[in-house]
Scaffold this motif. Structure first.
Motif, PDB file in Angstrom:
ATOM      1  N   THR A 277       0.908  -1.207   0.028  1.00 43.34           N
ATOM      2  CA  THR A 277      -0.059   0.033  -0.045  1.00 43.34           C
ATOM      3  C   THR A 277       0.908   1.363  -0.134  1.00 43.34           C
ATOM      4  O   THR A 277       1.392   1.567   1.086  1.00 43.34           O
ATOM      5  CB  THR A 277      -0.808  -0.044   1.380  1.00 43.34           C
ATOM      6  OG1 THR A 277      -1.669  -1.264   1.336  1.00 43.34           O
ATOM      7  CG2 THR A 277      -1.837   1.152   1.150  1.00 43.34           C
ATOM      8  N   PRO A 278       1.119   1.881  -1.245  1.00 46.98           N
ATOM      9  CA  PRO A 278       1.816   2.929  -1.401  1.00 46.98           C
ATOM     10  C   PRO A 278       1.065   4.154  -1.141  1.00 46.98           C
ATOM     11  O   PRO A 278       0.149   4.363  -1.554  1.00 46.98           O
ATOM     12  CB  PRO A 278       2.751   2.642  -2.565  1.00 46.98           C
ATOM     13  CG  PRO A 278       1.917   1.690  -3.326  1.00 46.98           C
ATOM     14  CD  PRO A 278       0.981   1.256  -2.383  1.00 46.98           C
ATOM     15  N   VAL A 279       1.677   5.231  -0.393  1.00 42.52           N
ATOM     16  CA  VAL A 279       1.037   6.361  -0.175  1.00 42.52           C
ATOM     17  C   VAL A 279       1.777   7.684  -0.151  1.00 42.52           C
ATOM     18  O   VAL A 279       2.948   7.849   0.805  1.00 42.52           O
ATOM     19  CB  VAL A 279       0.089   6.318   1.413  1.00 42.52           C
ATOM     20  CG1 VAL A 279      -0.744   7.585   1.452  1.00 42.52           C
ATOM     21  CG2 VAL A 279      -0.543   5.179   1.575  1.00 42.52           C
ATOM     22  N   SER A 280       1.493   8.539  -0.777  1.00 46.78           N
ATOM     23  CA  SER A 280       2.381   9.744  -1.066  1.00 46.78           C
ATOM     24  C   SER A 280       1.886  10.628  -0.036  1.00 46.78           C
ATOM     25  O   SER A 280       0.640  11.077   0.441  1.00 46.78           O
ATOM     26  CB  SER A 280       2.267  10.336  -2.291  1.00 46.78           C
ATOM     27  OG  SER A 280       1.079  10.976  -2.766  1.00 46.78           O
ATOM     28  N   LEU A 281       2.820  11.411   0.633  1.00 44.60           N
ATOM     29  CA  LEU A 281       2.538  12.526   1.531  1.00 44.60           C
ATOM     30  C   LEU A 281       3.108  13.898   1.419  1.00 44.60           C
ATOM     31  O   LEU A 281       4.167  14.325   1.905  1.00 44.60           O
ATOM     32  CB  LEU A 281       3.196  11.930   3.068  1.00 44.60           C
ATOM     33  CG  LEU A 281       2.530  10.537   3.491  1.00 44.60           C
ATOM     34  CD1 LEU A 281       3.578   9.952   4.583  1.00 44.60           C
ATOM     35  CD2 LEU A 281       1.035  10.734   3.818  1.00 44.60           C
ATOM     36  N   GLY A 282       2.701  14.453   0.250  1.00 46.54           N
ATOM     37  CA  GLY A 282       3.449  15.470  -0.582  1.00 46.54           C
ATOM     38  C   GLY A 282       4.454  14.867  -1.545  1.00 46.54           C
ATOM     39  O   GLY A 282       4.489  13.681  -1.820  1.00 46.54           O
ATOM     40  N   ARG A 283       4.990  15.890  -2.042  1.00 45.86           N
ATOM     41  CA  ARG A 283       6.108  15.425  -3.194  1.00 45.86           C
ATOM     42  C   ARG A 283       7.377  14.905  -2.384  1.00 45.86           C
ATOM     43  O   ARG A 283       8.149  14.037  -3.288  1.00 45.86           O
ATOM     44  CB  ARG A 283       6.344  16.643  -3.925  1.00 45.86           C
ATOM     45  CG  ARG A 283       5.206  17.243  -4.961  1.00 45.86           C
ATOM     46  CD  ARG A 283       4.874  16.099  -6.034  1.00 45.86           C
ATOM     47  NE  ARG A 283       3.855  15.218  -5.353  1.00 45.86           N
ATOM     48  CZ  ARG A 283       3.691  13.822  -5.527  1.00 45.86           C
ATOM     49  NH1 ARG A 283       4.286  13.212  -6.415  1.00 45.86           N
ATOM     50  NH2 ARG A 283       2.633  13.272  -5.014  1.00 45.86           N
TER      51      ARG A 283
END
Length: 401
Positions: free
Chosen positions: A330-336
């Motif tokens: 489960t990959p989740v971005s937290l901003g760039r």
């Protein structure tokens, strides 16, 4: 399966694929690549727009970032599949026809139903009228236009699932002068292991996102949201990410569906009520040993690939193989500049291992990069090959003929 006689005397089997999302594009490119040498198979892909939508990156579009313009006709170039642009208005399973909004009627021998899902705004009063969504690139651009006009104020993100988390983090990083409030019943990252969940919460805190757990939105107003406990939270913009719904066309066509309107499939991804119809992606209720799959790109593309293989096998007089799928991450971005990747067991429960920070960013950018290269490899593969997910990426494997 039935077929038709063309003007040139060639017997043609017509496959119509509805929806050009990750699952539909995978099915179209894979099937066309496997059957392009056979004049008897005609593959048609139908989509409302001629641009491919990278739904996994719409939170970036919503903050004004420009993504690559991917043309569906160009992505199909060289495959032999044809593209029809238009909204699907009806499916007649008895007559085996699909009606398009311009009045065009497409006949099929095999239908691949992959119309996907959109934000469930009708579930709460006012959401459809006053909230923004990330259901399409156009929806994301409308939110970007609204945010661009705000010099200050509050943005409420309703829904603390992964889409809500990514959107809240992206908005907060891109527009630090805005107050971003993330509302949801559950804690962000609730399904992750303690380390990954703590990292996600710390990242949201660092970005200034105000997280409120146990908050249920019961009404969306022009300038606020009302919670179940009677409290109102002022909002200059509301982004709705709480829940999804699928097209009602499957129900109207008389196909067997689950309580959410998704087509119930057998182990080969065929409709349990109509063997001429396959269902893929978010539109399908696909049961595995651990339960029914939930809608993600991670699972959607493999369903599209598998259906292409199944149709090809049936056309060659063979039985389709059972679909087997296990989650991986489960990959989740937290901003760039930040992200968290939770590795999972096949049933999507969390493993102890996770990635955070720059390493997680690099990993996520690799596995969620533009699908263009993957589809390009599909087009060039030999007839006995297929692309299948291994370790979160697509790898060519060979199938016994």
């Amino acid at each position: 399966m039935s077929a038709r006689q063309t003007d040139g005397g060639t017997v043609t089997h017509r496959v119509v694929i509805l929806g050009a999302g990750y699952a539909g594009m995978s099915a179209a490119v894979q099937l066309a690549a496997r059957t392009k040498r056979h004049e008897r198979v005609e593959v048609t892909l139908v989509n409302a727009r001629d641009r491919f939508t990278e739904r996994m990156r719409l939170h970036m579009t919503a903050t004004g970032r420009r993504l690559a313009e991917l043309s569906i006709p160009e992505m199909l170039e060289g495959t032999g599949a044809r593209f029809v642009r238009g909204w699907v208005t009806a499916v007649d399973a008895d007559a085996r026809t699909v009606r398009i909004e311009d009045g065009q009627v497409l006949h099929y021998d095999t239908l691949v139903y992959g119309l996907g899902s959109v934000a469930d705004t009708p579930a709460v009063p006012g959401a459809e009228d006053h909230a923004f969504t990330l259901s399409s690139a156009q929806d994301a651009k409308r939110l970007a236009d609204r945010l661009r006009r705000l010099e200050s104020g509050t943005v409420v993100v309703a829904g603390s699932g992964l889409t809500g988390v990514e959107a809240a983090a992206e908005i907060a990083e891109r527009r630090p002068e805005l107050n971003v409030v993330l509302l949801g019943r559950a804690e962000p990252g609730a399904a992750m292991n303690p380390r990954a969940k703590a990292y996600m919460r710390a990242a949201l805190d660092r970005l200034g996102v105000q997280v409120r757990c146990g908050a249920e939105v019961v009404k969306v107003l022009p300038d606020a949201v009302r919670l179940a406990d009677g409290e109102s939270v002022a909002a200059d913009a509301v982004l709705w990410t709480s829940g999804t719904r699928v097209s009602p066309l499957a129900v109207a066509a008389g196909l067997a569906v689950d309580e959410r309107g998704r087509v119930v499939t057998d182990e080969a991804l065929r409709s349990v009520s109509d063997p001429h119809v396959y269902a893929i992606g978010d539109a399908a209720a696909v049961r595995q040993k651990y339960g029914v799959m939930h809608g993600t790109c991670q699972g959607g593309m493999p369903t599209g690939v598998h259906v292409a293989l199944s149709i090809d096998r049936v056309l060659r007089g063979k039985r389709p193989k059972p679909f087997r799928f296990g989650y991986y991450h489960t990959p989740v971005s937290l901003g760039r500049g930040d992200a968290v990747v939770q590795f999972t067991h096949p049933d999507d429960s969390p493993r102890r291992i996770c990635l955070t920070g720059r390493m997680a960013v690099r990993y996520k950018e690799t596995v969620t990069a533009s699908p263009w290269p993957t589809y390009g490899r599909m087009k060039k593969m030999p007839a006995s090959g297929a692309f299948w997910p291994r370790g979160g990426r697509f790898t060519r494997v060979r199938e016994a003929r």
